[in-house]
Design an enzyme around this catalytic site. Structure first.
Site, PDB file in Angstrom:
ATOM      1  N   GLU A  89       0.811  -1.219   0.000  1.00  0.00           N
ATOM      2  CA  GLU A  89       0.000   0.000   0.000  1.00  0.00           C
ATOM      3  C   GLU A  89       0.845   1.271   0.000  1.00  0.00           C
ATOM      4  OE1 GLU A  89      -3.941  -0.104   1.871  1.00  0.00           O
ATOM      5  OE2 GLU A  89      -3.205  -1.843   2.980  1.00  0.00           O
ATOM      6  N   GLU A 108      -4.937  -9.854  -0.616  1.00  0.00           N
ATOM      7  CA  GLU A 108      -5.787  -9.743   0.568  1.00  0.00           C
ATOM      8  C   GLU A 108      -7.229  -9.892   0.113  1.00  0.00           C
ATOM      9  OE1 GLU A 108      -5.144  -6.266   3.003  1.00  0.00           O
ATOM     10  OE2 GLU A 108      -2.959  -6.439   2.879  1.00  0.00           O
TER      11      GLU A 108
END
Length: 738
Positions: A195, A286
């Site tokens: 991220e 994820e």
């Protein structure tokens, strides 16, 4: 380290020439046809090195474990030793409820055993390199590792990825990861970070890895381009929290004062895999956010993953809750989360989202993963069982296949499958008949004993679920007690609310907010007409009652019509009619308030674990026995749990065997939960250790229940698992047991 302290040109030219590539290996030896390492067959050799002087004296010695395996990407498929592998993965933090970020070897081994026993074959080290002992254990027991660099700039989005002054830090963290972990066979992917956007600094780290280690592949979810044209630096296309192809429950929610459907934020993974012009594997690093009572529609993800060869698999968020055990002044030990240490700001319970608890106790989520992640799938064709291998490395000779036939939950015949052909089966036409098959380890493995169940399958041979348990007629020609019949309804409450799960609170808290805003948690209940009892000609008593639960802009009317006989048995009918504007409903049914002494429970339906419409794979239909105190799953933050789907009969009794039997009298089974806590207490309690067993058992029987979804961080509930705004009904028989 190999030294050339005198910088001899001959050695330098051989190892680090002035032009062209440096030698990849400094020592070479040929090993012919070695045993291959994979997660299924983690064969390791011991490599021994010694430095010996001219006199034959050993100056220095070292040894390490070595695994031989070949990694390839061909035609969009990830291959290990020439066979396709899909990553049945989880994200794992180094976290212990007692020692925090310090991991003991005992805890690591506990994780390894539980992972292997759950059919999990891959771990992403989110979001940093792990203790080196972890990799040694994964080498030994067989776990594929996606090894992630500690590059994370969550709060800065992608700012640092393009800052030249940060280039050295990016490269340094990547180099230390790769150089340290380059010899572990379990490491099959390098992950550049998490991220942190995309920019020249990531391009540099990826380029360095490709030159330094050409044997492995590069992953980074942040490497995203328009229309899935991701940078060529990464070898796989990766996404967070994707949607499946089906329709989602999509209420409009406000985000930055703009209306947009929450579930449309996430891409569809299969759509990416079906696009032309790119042939890289597609993975979700994820997904299936497992916070609290969660993991809805998990099967749908894997149905799609197995449908396309480019689909590589995924890593569940996450393996274990990250709560910390905290001893309080009142003597209780709580699972502490954000804010419990006086810390601010914090994200509350957003750190407790594992498929196992902080101390690695298993949950219903764990067993759902185990069943869906099973490396085999069974189908029934006549009297023959077909076995589909979902992992090319699996050898079915390692497994034992046993079967049994049940009629209304009782085993009538059983045996072992030798040639995958069942004997001629005979069964009663009016019974509910199921074929159950269990796949177990034939021999001891390093991670489980012989007999450990890998998976199970159930096939319906004669579906009489809604008819096999119907009760006998009410007793006639006796006078029932009118007052008792009227009073029976006092312990029956309409139920259209559940204590919100973490998914209900969700990303943006949209469903739980809608429930609260529309006052589902605090309905105004109006009696439409007084309770009316009528004596029938056969001596039974019929009772009618009607209530309306009023909400902000809508209402639900509940009409009761039940008959009571002289023995106290009740033929119960309820009709639920929604009207006006209502949010997506969590359930439609009733709460029956029972004495606290009714502690024993038995049912025929889905079990033994709790189930929801979109989480059914780990359970199967049978006869189950338990106790009320075992029905609630103790998540760190209290919420709804303990529901059981597709139930035809249940019995709730005290220690002497007195109580009630409840059967479905309609063409549909029901769902139920029997808990020592009310919905209201679960709703208003912040920590599990503060729940107090009440003086009643709350028997919740529902005509409809909403699914769980993944909305705590990701797409929510599929429309097919939502409750339609339409009339529902229950027809039940309550028979007294003595």
């Amino acid at each position: 380290t190999m030294l050339n302290l005198d910088n001899k040109a001959k050695i330098m030219n051989a190892r680090n020439p002035q032009r062209g590539y440096a030698a990849y290996g400094w020592l070479k030896a040929e090993v012919k046809n070695p045993h291959k390492w994979s997660a299924e067959t983690p064969y390791l050799y011991t490599l021994k090195l010694a430095l010996v002087d001219k006199a034959g004296n050993t100056i220095e010695r070292a040894e390490t474990k070595v695994g031989f395996r070949k990694l390839e990407i061909k035609d969009g498929r990830f291959l290990v030793n020439g066979k396709q592998v899909r990553l049945r993965g989880v994200n794992r933090h180094e976290m212990d409820p007692i020692t925090g970020k310090v991991m003991t070897e005992e805890r690591m081994l506990q994780d390894i055993m539980l992972l292997k026993q759950c059919n999990i074959n891959a771990v992403r080290t989110c979001h940093y390199p792990n203790d080196t002992r972890w990799y040694e254990l994964c080498d030994k027991y067989g776990i594929y590792i996606m090894d992630e660099a500690d590059i994370e700039e969550h709060g800065l989005r992608g700012k640092l990825a393009s800052e030249p002054s940060w280039a050295a830090a990016f490269i340094d963290r990547t180099q230390r990861l790769v150089i340290r972990d380059r010899n572990y066979p379990c490491v099959v992917f390098w992950s550049l970070g998490n991220e942190s956007g995309w920019g020249p600094n990531f391009a540099a780290t990826g380029a360095w890895i490709k030159e330094y280690d050409p044997t492995r592949f590069i992953h980074y979810e942040g490497a995203q381009g328009p229309d899935s044209n991701d940078p060529a630096t990464v070898d796989v296309i990766s996404r967070f929290y994707p949607r499946v192809q089906e329709e989602y429950l999509n209420p409009g929610v406000k985000d930055n004062n703009m209306e947009r459907p929450e579930n449309a934020r996430w891409e569809r993974l299969l759509s990416i895999a079906e696009k032309k012009g790119d042939n890289r594997p597609v993975v979700t690093s994820e997904y299936a956010h497992a916070m609290g009572n969660a993991l809805g529609n998990f099967k749908e993800y894997w149905d799609e993953i197995y449908s396309n060869p480019r689909m590589l698999g995924g890593f569940i968020w996450e393996w274990a809750d990250e709560g910390i055990f905290k001893k309080r002044d009142d003597g209780k030990t709580m699972v502490a989360y954000g804010g419990d240490f006086g810390d601010a700001p914090n994200l509350g319970a957003f750190c407790v989202k594992g498929i196992v608890s902080s101390d690695r106790q298993t949950t219903p989520k764990y067993y759902e993963v185990k069943q869906v992640y099973a490396p085999l799938k069974l189908t029934l064709d006549g009297n023959r069982i077909n076995v589909i291998k979902r992992d090319e490395h699996v050898d079915i000779n390692n497994y034992r296949f046993t079967w049994n036939i049940t009629e209304n939950g009782k085993i009538k015949k059983k045996g072992e499958l030798k040639d995958f052909t069942l004997p001629q089966l005979k069964y009663s036409d009016d019974a509910d008949v199921r074929l159950n098959i269990s796949v177990t380890l034939k021999n001891d493995a390093s991670w489980a004993k012989a007999g450990h169940e890998i998976m199970h399958s159930q096939f319906v041979l004669n579906d009489k679920l809604s008819t096999a348990f119907k009760a006998a007629e009410l007793k006639k020609n006796k006078d029932a007690d009118i007052e008792a019949a009227k009073q029976w309804i006092e312990n029956v409450k309409p139920r259209f609310f559940r204590a919100p799960t973490d998914n209900d609170k969700g990303f943006g808290n949209w469903i739980a907010k809608d429930w609260k805003r529309n006052r589902l948690d605090s309905a105004e209940i109006v009696e439409n007409e007084p309770v009316k009892a009528t004596r029938n000609a056969d001596g039974t008593v019929s009772v009618k009652a009607s209530y309306t639960c009023k909400y902000l802009k809508g209402s639900i009317r509940t009409d009761y019509n039940y008959t009571v006989d002289a023995n106290g048995s009740v033929d119960f009918k309820a009709t639920y009619t929604p009207d006006g504007e209502l949010p997506p409903l969590p359930c439609v049914g009733n709460t029956f308030v029972m004495p606290a002494s009714y502690t024993n429970i038995s049912w025929y339906g889905m079990g033994l674990l709790d189930t929801y419409p979109d989480r059914l794979e780990a359970a199967y239909i049978g006869r189950w026995n338990s106790t009320v105190d075992k029905q609630y799953v103790h998540y760190p933050r209290p919420q709804d749990s303990g529901n059981h789907e597709q139930v035809a009969e249940l019995m709730l009794t005290d220690s002497k065997g007195n109580g009630w039997k409840v059967t479905t009298e309609s063409s549909e089974p029901f769902s139920f939960s029997a808990l020592p806590y009310s919905d209201l207490q679960l709703y208003n309690t912040a920590h599990d250790c503060d729940l107090k067993v009440e003086d009643n058992v709350y028997l919740n029987i529902n005509a409809a229940v909403m699914g769980l979804g993944n909305s705590s961080c990701g797409p929510g509930v599929l429309t097919k698992y939502a409750i339609k705004q339409q009339p529902y009904s229950l027809h039940l028989r309550f028979t007294k047991i003595k």
